[in-house]
Design a protein around this motif. Structure first.
Motif, PDB file in Angstrom:
ATOM      1  N   HIS A   9      43.552 -21.918  24.242  1.00 48.69           N
ATOM      2  CA  HIS A   9      42.775 -21.123  23.274  1.00 48.69           C
ATOM      3  C   HIS A   9      43.014 -19.612  23.414  1.00 48.69           C
ATOM      4  CE1 HIS A   9      39.042 -18.842  22.250  1.00 48.69           C
ATOM      5  NE2 HIS A   9      39.247 -19.444  21.097  1.00 48.69           N
ATOM      6  N   THR A  64      44.701 -17.139  20.560  1.00 50.53           N
ATOM      7  CA  THR A  64      43.964 -15.987  20.034  1.00 50.53           C
ATOM      8  C   THR A  64      44.762 -14.700  20.200  1.00 50.53           C
ATOM      9  OG1 THR A  64      41.855 -17.060  20.575  1.00 50.53           O
ATOM     10  CG2 THR A  64      41.817 -14.679  20.188  1.00 50.53           C
ATOM     11  N   TYR A 113      41.056  -9.197  24.352  1.00 53.06           N
ATOM     12  CA  TYR A 113      40.580 -10.576  24.201  1.00 53.06           C
ATOM     13  C   TYR A 113      39.267 -10.793  24.937  1.00 53.06           C
ATOM     14  CZ  TYR A 113      39.936 -15.476  25.243  1.00 53.06           C
ATOM     15  OH  TYR A 113      39.375 -16.720  25.400  1.00 53.06           O
ATOM     16  N   ARG A 150      35.741 -11.936  23.460  1.00 46.39           N
ATOM     17  CA  ARG A 150      35.141 -13.172  23.955  1.00 46.39           C
ATOM     18  C   ARG A 150      33.733 -12.925  24.487  1.00 46.39           C
ATOM     19  NH1 ARG A 150      34.570 -18.266  22.971  1.00 46.39           N
ATOM     20  NH2 ARG A 150      34.033 -19.477  24.829  1.00 46.39           N
TER      21      ARG A 150
END
Length: 253
Positions: free
Chosen positions: A207, A211, A240, A244
């Motif tokens: 994942h 991304t 990221y 997140r």
């Protein structure tokens, strides 16, 4: 450039991107590029450690990545799950020695004996008390030679004459079997790599890569050489993790 090829024992060199190396991709090869490693927390999806290397495969990355991750998290013990590309006996033993529980499937399942129909190594039982193997016919294979560079030991049958199972075992005069020095650690590491563990790995690790690739227009680095690429990747990981963390906080709220 020719001198650099000889000095570093390389077969390829890209002008203007001299740190890059051809990487393996399944049965083929990619153009010269870099190997990006990440350690992702399974609960939060945050990248807790990353590295960019010029290693063409992942086989020498398990222990250094796991050790660095444990150090960055200040943990006494750590469980890591990786795919079969990280299968390495020396690293399996090093992880056990350092209190790291590694879960990695083995790549040693191919039968390369004769035409593939002869007994493979799994048909032979290792006897740790005597450091010998017992063949399917009950005969003993004794230790013959240690290969330090390959980290394995060759065992040989003392006598295969008159054996009724020999046509199913070897076409040579006698049978040889090799055992890795880290065989026990490899078996334990493979046993821990259950289907559930591997599914959890795919969900956690792939994942963030997807991304970041989406964020960077397909995942191609814009900087040059290893130093610049490491800097670019560090900024991508930071971006990221910020996104997140915001998503996690929004979900909690």
């Amino acid at each position: 450039m020719a001198h650099k090829l000889d000095a570093e024992e390389r077969t390829t060199l890209v002008e203007g991107e001299e740190d890059a190396r051809p990487m393996r991709a399944g049965s083929g090869h990619k153009p010269p590029c870099y190997n990006v490693q990440t350690a992702v927390d399974a609960d939060t999806g945050l990248i807790v450690h990353h590295e960019v290397t010029d290693e063409p495969t992942d086989r020498r990355q398990l222990h250094p990545m796991a050790s660095a991750t444990r150090e960055s998290l200040d943990l006494e013990a750590l469980t890591v799950v990786a795919d079969k590309g990280f299968d390495n006996g020396e690293h399996a033993s090093a992880c056990e020695r350092d209190g790291i529980v590694a879960c990695v499937p083995s790549q040693r399942s191919i039968n390369n004996q004769g035409d593939g129909t002869l007994f493979d190594r799994t048909a032979f039982i290792y006897e740790p008390e005597t450091d010998t193997f017992t063949c399917p016919a009950g005969r003993t294979l004794v230790r013959k030679q240690l290969h330090r560079k390959k980290r394995n030991v060759t065992y040989a049958s003392q006598d295969c004459s008159g054996c009724a199972l020999k046509p199913h075992c070897t076409t040579a005069e006698r049978r040889f079997v090799k055992r890795h020095l880290d065989d026990d650690a490899l078996n334990r590491m493979d046993a821990r790599a259950t289907p559930a563990m591997m599914k959890a790995r795919r969900c956690a690790v792939e994942h963030p890569f997807g991304t970041i690739k989406r964020m960077t227009a397909g995942g191609r680095f814009l900087t040059r050489n290893l130093k610049g690429t490491r800097t670019e990747m560090a900024l991508s990981v930071l971006a990221y993790n910020i996104l997140r963390a915001i998503n996690i906080q929004t979900a909690i709220a």
